[in-house]
Design an enzyme around this catalytic site. Structure first.
Site, PDB file in Angstrom:
ATOM      1  N   HIS A 175      29.585  17.033   5.473  1.00  0.00           N
ATOM      2  CA  HIS A 175      29.657  18.379   6.038  1.00  0.00           C
ATOM      3  C   HIS A 175      30.816  18.408   7.038  1.00  0.00           C
ATOM      4  O   HIS A 175      30.946  17.508   7.886  1.00  0.00           O
ATOM      5  CB  HIS A 175      28.328  18.718   6.709  1.00  0.00           C
ATOM      6  CG  HIS A 175      28.415  19.923   7.592  1.00  0.00           C
ATOM      7  ND1 HIS A 175      29.004  21.098   7.171  1.00  0.00           N
ATOM      8  CD2 HIS A 175      28.023  20.123   8.882  1.00  0.00           C
ATOM      9  CE1 HIS A 175      28.954  21.972   8.160  1.00  0.00           C
ATOM     10  NE2 HIS A 175      28.383  21.410   9.206  1.00  0.00           N
ATOM     11  N   CYS A 192      23.325  23.611   7.799  1.00  0.00           N
ATOM     12  CA  CYS A 192      24.476  22.892   7.243  1.00  0.00           C
ATOM     13  C   CYS A 192      24.078  21.778   6.282  1.00  0.00           C
ATOM     14  O   CYS A 192      24.935  21.188   5.631  1.00  0.00           O
ATOM     15  CB  CYS A 192      25.329  22.340   8.376  1.00  0.00           C
ATOM     16  SG  CYS A 192      25.783  23.607   9.557  1.00  0.00           S
ATOM     17  N   ASN A 218      34.068  24.948  10.566  1.00  0.00           N
ATOM     18  CA  ASN A 218      32.743  24.612  10.030  1.00  0.00           C
ATOM     19  C   ASN A 218      32.195  25.837   9.286  1.00  0.00           C
ATOM     20  O   ASN A 218      31.917  26.865   9.904  1.00  0.00           O
ATOM     21  CB  ASN A 218      31.840  24.228  11.214  1.00  0.00           C
ATOM     22  CG  ASN A 218      30.406  23.915  10.826  1.00  0.00           C
ATOM     23  OD1 ASN A 218      29.977  24.219   9.723  1.00  0.00           O
ATOM     24  ND2 ASN A 218      29.661  23.335  11.746  1.00  0.00           N
TER      25      ASN A 218
END
Ligand code: COA
Length: 326
Positions: free
Chosen positions: A253, A111, A283
């Site tokens: 993020h 990520c 996500n």
């Protein structure tokens, strides 16, 4: 020289699974997921792949930059979930877009990947190695998700985001990025290629061993993120002599609303400076930052000359923050 973003693009699959639908096949509820994560829906690939989503997001970014694909001389695709290993996703994107003059490669830093792709493209520009770069985060996490594990499957979604950078005269902001491999066990997944060369991807989900899905110690990742992200943001601002009042947005993020809120609190900054879209997409790993960046751009929220901080964190463990002027 420094890299300036001159175009953005994104692509998300149209198929959506909301929390209520999810709770029909795994023991969870809309209320639990919203409260603990902020996620309401996620977009899930049907025919799409990492490469097809990356190519479409890249095409849209090139259109928004108003340049020709042939002008691109570097393509970086950040991904952990590509269905193809060889050739790399970046070369497939090059082929799809006709970016014949580019060199392409993939980058795996989970990520944090888009932030590191941004840093890499900038480093190429600072050293004079490239003039126009296409950087993409593209993920098909639904392939890696154990849809029977309520601790993880509620979190993730699929999609891609992209940005075109152009080298321009000017002082570059230096990024801050880190890894701590000793903490890697908090978020793991084995390659699905076993030693006999059989690809687990061709097997139905029930037959895939647990270790071939993403496994996560949620609380460890949560604690790591709320500690390290404010630290690295402070570091990058200090080393570039930037004050908080100079920053218009922190684009983090998009993993969990509570993480974003905790970071804002620790930095003593208002939530308005922390745009979020994780309610819609969940996500999407390295795609989350460029998808959000593209949304802000489309909405006209990014004002010329304003400073923006990007911050990523994830498996590795890896984390980092970068600054750029819009
Ligand atoms: N639905 C309902 N209950 C659930 C659940 C779900 N989807 N997932 C877990 N639970 C249960 C647990 O079994 C546990 O029950 P118990 O107390 O009876 O054992 C309880 O809820 C609390 O679980 P816990 O893991 O302590 O929850 P949490 O508040 O830490 O939230 C996460 C879990 C995953 C949402 C949270 O830890 C998190 O977001 N971590 C960061 C993860 C992340 O962002 N990863 C990607 C980084 S790039």
């Amino acid at each position: 020289m420094t890299g300036v973003i001159i175009g953005t693009g994104s692509y998300v699959p149209s198929y959506v699974i909301d929390n209520n639908e999810l709770s029909q096949f795994v023991d969870t509820s809309d209320e639990w997921i919203r409260e603990r994560t902020g996620v309401e829906r996620r977009h899930i690939a049907s025919d799409e792949t990492v490469v097809s989503m990356a190519a479409e997001a890249g095409r849209r970014a090139i259109d928004s930059a108003k340049i020709a694909p042939e002008e691109i001389d570097l393509i970086i695709v950040s991904t952990i979930s590509s269905d193809v290993i060889l050739p790399c996703a970046a070369c497939e994107v090059q082929k799809a877009l006709g970016a014949v003059n580019a060199v392409g490669f993939d980058l795996n830093a989970a990520c944090t990947g888009f932030v590191l792709a941004f840093n890499t493209a900038n480093a190429y520009m600072m050293s004079g190695l490239c003039k126009k770069a296409l950087i993409i985060g593209s993920e098909c996490l639904s392939n890696l998700t154990n849809w029977k594990d309520r601790r993880t499957c509620i979190l993730f979604g699929d999609g891609a985001g992209a940005a075109v950078l152009r080298a321009e005269e000017g002082k570059a902001f230096l990024p801050s990025a880190h890894s701590d491999g000793t903490k890697g066990a908090a978020l793991t997944m084995k390659s699905r290629h076993d030693r006999n060369g059989i690809t687990k991807e061709i097997l139905p989900q029930e037959m895939i061993k647990e270790e071939y899905f993403m496994k996560m110690d949620g609380q460890a990742v949560f604690k790591f993120a709320v500690k390290k992200v404010p630290e690295v943001i402070r570091d990058v601002m200090k080393s570039n002599d930037i004050k908080q009042e100079d920053v218009s947005y922190y684009i983090l993020h998009q993993a969990n609303r509570r993480i974003v809120e905790a970071v804002a609190k620790r930095l003593d900054e208002p939530m308005e400076k922390f745009p979020m879209n994780l309610n819609e997409y969940g996500n999407t790993s390295s795609a989350s930052i460029p998808i959000l960046l593209d949304e802000l751009n489309k909405k006209g929220m990014l004002k010329k000359g304003k400073l923006i901080v990007l911050a990523g964190f994830g498996a590795g463990l890896t984390w980092g923050a970068s600054i750029f002027r819009w």
